[in-house]
Design a protein around this motif. Structure first.
Motif, PDB file in Angstrom:
ATOM      1  N   UNK A  19      63.123  44.355 -16.104  1.00  0.00           N
ATOM      2  CA  UNK A  19      64.360  43.697 -15.738  1.00  0.00           C
ATOM      3  C   UNK A  19      65.323  44.687 -15.119  1.00  0.00           C
ATOM      4  N   UNK A  20      65.931  44.285 -14.021  1.00  0.00           N
ATOM      5  CA  UNK A  20      66.844  45.164 -13.305  1.00  0.00           C
ATOM      6  C   UNK A  20      68.250  44.588 -13.306  1.00  0.00           C
ATOM      7  N   UNK A  21      69.222  45.446 -13.443  1.00  0.00           N
ATOM      8  CA  UNK A  21      70.622  45.038 -13.356  1.00  0.00           C
ATOM      9  C   UNK A  21      71.404  46.143 -12.684  1.00  0.00           C
ATOM     10  N   UNK A  22      72.627  45.830 -12.286  1.00  0.00           N
ATOM     11  CA  UNK A  22      73.448  46.831 -11.631  1.00  0.00           C
ATOM     12  C   UNK A  22      73.543  46.582 -10.154  1.00  0.00           C
ATOM     13  N   UNK A  23      73.621  47.633  -9.383  1.00  0.00           N
ATOM     14  CA  UNK A  23      73.838  47.532  -7.939  1.00  0.00           C
ATOM     15  C   UNK A  23      72.541  47.238  -7.210  1.00  0.00           C
ATOM     16  N   UNK A  24      72.134  45.974  -7.281  1.00  0.00           N
ATOM     17  CA  UNK A  24      70.887  45.583  -6.639  1.00  0.00           C
ATOM     18  C   UNK A  24      71.199  44.666  -5.474  1.00  0.00           C
ATOM     19  N   UNK A  25      70.976  45.111  -4.278  1.00  0.00           N
ATOM     20  CA  UNK A  25      71.219  44.288  -3.114  1.00  0.00           C
ATOM     21  C   UNK A  25      70.061  44.474  -2.143  1.00  0.00           C
ATOM     22  N   UNK A  26      69.600  43.380  -1.593  1.00  0.00           N
ATOM     23  CA  UNK A  26      68.562  43.476  -0.586  1.00  0.00           C
ATOM     24  C   UNK A  26      67.209  43.776  -1.191  1.00  0.00           C
ATOM     25  N   UNK A  27      66.293  44.173  -0.325  1.00  0.00           N
ATOM     26  CA  UNK A  27      64.915  44.395  -0.729  1.00  0.00           C
ATOM     27  C   UNK A  27      64.744  45.761  -1.383  1.00  0.00           C
ATOM     28  N   UNK A  28      63.692  45.846  -2.175  1.00  0.00           N
ATOM     29  CA  UNK A  28      63.416  47.093  -2.877  1.00  0.00           C
ATOM     30  C   UNK A  28      61.938  47.177  -3.204  1.00  0.00           C
ATOM     31  N   UNK A  29      61.520  48.362  -3.510  1.00  0.00           N
ATOM     32  CA  UNK A  29      60.154  48.581  -3.975  1.00  0.00           C
ATOM     33  C   UNK A  29      60.206  48.790  -5.487  1.00  0.00           C
ATOM     34  N   UNK A  30      59.456  47.994  -6.222  1.00  0.00           N
ATOM     35  CA  UNK A  30      59.379  48.128  -7.677  1.00  0.00           C
ATOM     36  C   UNK A  30      57.995  48.659  -8.014  1.00  0.00           C
ATOM     37  N   UNK A  31      57.974  49.755  -8.707  1.00  0.00           N
ATOM     38  CA  UNK A  31      56.704  50.367  -9.067  1.00  0.00           C
ATOM     39  C   UNK A  31      56.508  50.404 -10.567  1.00  0.00           C
ATOM     40  N   UNK A  32      55.259  50.337 -10.964  1.00  0.00           N
ATOM     41  CA  UNK A  32      54.890  50.540 -12.367  1.00  0.00           C
ATOM     42  C   UNK A  32      54.084  51.836 -12.449  1.00  0.00           C
ATOM     43  N   UNK A  33      54.444  52.667 -13.398  1.00  0.00           N
ATOM     44  CA  UNK A  33      53.783  53.943 -13.633  1.00  0.00           C
ATOM     45  C   UNK A  33      53.396  54.018 -15.102  1.00  0.00           C
ATOM     46  N   UNK A  34      52.531  54.951 -15.441  1.00  0.00           N
ATOM     47  CA  UNK A  34      52.172  55.133 -16.848  1.00  0.00           C
ATOM     48  C   UNK A  34      51.919  56.603 -17.124  1.00  0.00           C
ATOM     49  N   UNK A  35      52.054  56.941 -18.388  1.00  0.00           N
ATOM     50  CA  UNK A  35      51.874  58.332 -18.781  1.00  0.00           C
ATOM     51  C   UNK A  35      51.365  58.403 -20.206  1.00  0.00           C
ATOM     52  N   UNK A  36      50.422  59.294 -20.420  1.00  0.00           N
ATOM     53  CA  UNK A  36      49.957  59.599 -21.765  1.00  0.00           C
ATOM     54  C   UNK A  36      50.358  61.033 -22.080  1.00  0.00           C
ATOM     55  N   UNK A  37      50.557  61.340 -23.345  1.00  0.00           N
ATOM     56  CA  UNK A  37      50.981  62.699 -23.698  1.00  0.00           C
ATOM     57  C   UNK A  37      50.024  63.751 -23.150  1.00  0.00           C
ATOM     58  N   UNK A  38      50.589  64.775 -22.562  1.00  0.00           N
ATOM     59  CA  UNK A  38      49.778  65.869 -22.048  1.00  0.00           C
ATOM     60  C   UNK A  38      49.265  65.667 -20.640  1.00  0.00           C
ATOM     61  N   UNK A  39      49.533  64.494 -20.069  1.00  0.00           N
ATOM     62  CA  UNK A  39      49.078  64.217 -18.716  1.00  0.00           C
ATOM     63  C   UNK A  39      50.256  63.871 -17.817  1.00  0.00           C
ATOM     64  N   UNK A  40      50.032  63.976 -16.521  1.00  0.00           N
ATOM     65  CA  UNK A  40      51.083  63.638 -15.575  1.00  0.00           C
ATOM     66  C   UNK A  40      51.248  62.127 -15.478  1.00  0.00           C
ATOM     67  N   UNK A  41      52.467  61.740 -15.143  1.00  0.00           N
ATOM     68  CA  UNK A  41      52.730  60.325 -14.916  1.00  0.00           C
ATOM     69  C   UNK A  41      51.964  59.887 -13.671  1.00  0.00           C
ATOM     70  N   UNK A  42      51.361  58.709 -13.734  1.00  0.00           N
ATOM     71  CA  UNK A  42      50.581  58.232 -12.603  1.00  0.00           C
ATOM     72  C   UNK A  42      51.013  56.837 -12.189  1.00  0.00           C
ATOM     73  N   UNK A  43      50.847  56.569 -10.912  1.00  0.00           N
ATOM     74  CA  UNK A  43      51.210  55.271 -10.363  1.00  0.00           C
ATOM     75  C   UNK A  43      50.160  54.231 -10.712  1.00  0.00           C
ATOM     76  N   UNK A  44      50.617  53.050 -11.051  1.00  0.00           N
ATOM     77  CA  UNK A  44      49.728  51.949 -11.403  1.00  0.00           C
ATOM     78  C   UNK A  44      49.749  50.872 -10.324  1.00  0.00           C
TER      79      UNK A  44
END
Length: 126
Positions: A23-48
């Protein structure tokens, strides 16, 4: 300023299904890219997965293609990640993030996303 809040994280069995919401709130106007990422301890965050709202272009990591779907949520300014057939290796903290531009091939670049949520935990049991 944009605020993002993830929800829906829960324990799930492999082969089941789970839906995460951003859920997004605040200064949201126009189009945007929404990404989901994930991370496990000890590893880099990765794009999903990611979606650009201006036209609906979607992007998926090979590891989730065919199982996860990024979709518009039922609430205003929400973007969901439908996780079908999750596997134990999908266990991670899941984060949503937002950037203004169409990401193209850069959709996985973490530094391009200035706004992040706090994350929601998804343990997948076998």
């Amino acid at each position: 300023h944009v605020q993002l809040v993830e929800s829906g994280g829960a324990s799930v069995r492999a082969g089941g299904a789970l839906r995460l919401s951003c859920g997004a709130s605040g200064s949201i106007y126009g189009d945007a890219c929404v990404g989901w990422f994930r991370q496990v301890p000890g590893k880099e965050r990765e794009a999903v997965a990611a979606i650009y709202t201006g036209g609906g272009s979607t992007f998926y990591a090979d590891s989730v293609k065919g199982r996860f779907t990024i979709v518009l949520g039922s609430g205003r300014n929400t973007m969901d990640l439908q996780m079908n057939d999750p596997k134990p290796e999908d266990t991670a903290m899941y984060y949503c993030a937002v950037q203004r531009l169409h990401p193209g091939v850069r959709w996985k670049v973490i530094g391009d996303y200035p706004h992040w949520g706090q994350g929601t935990q998804v343990p997948v049991s076998s």
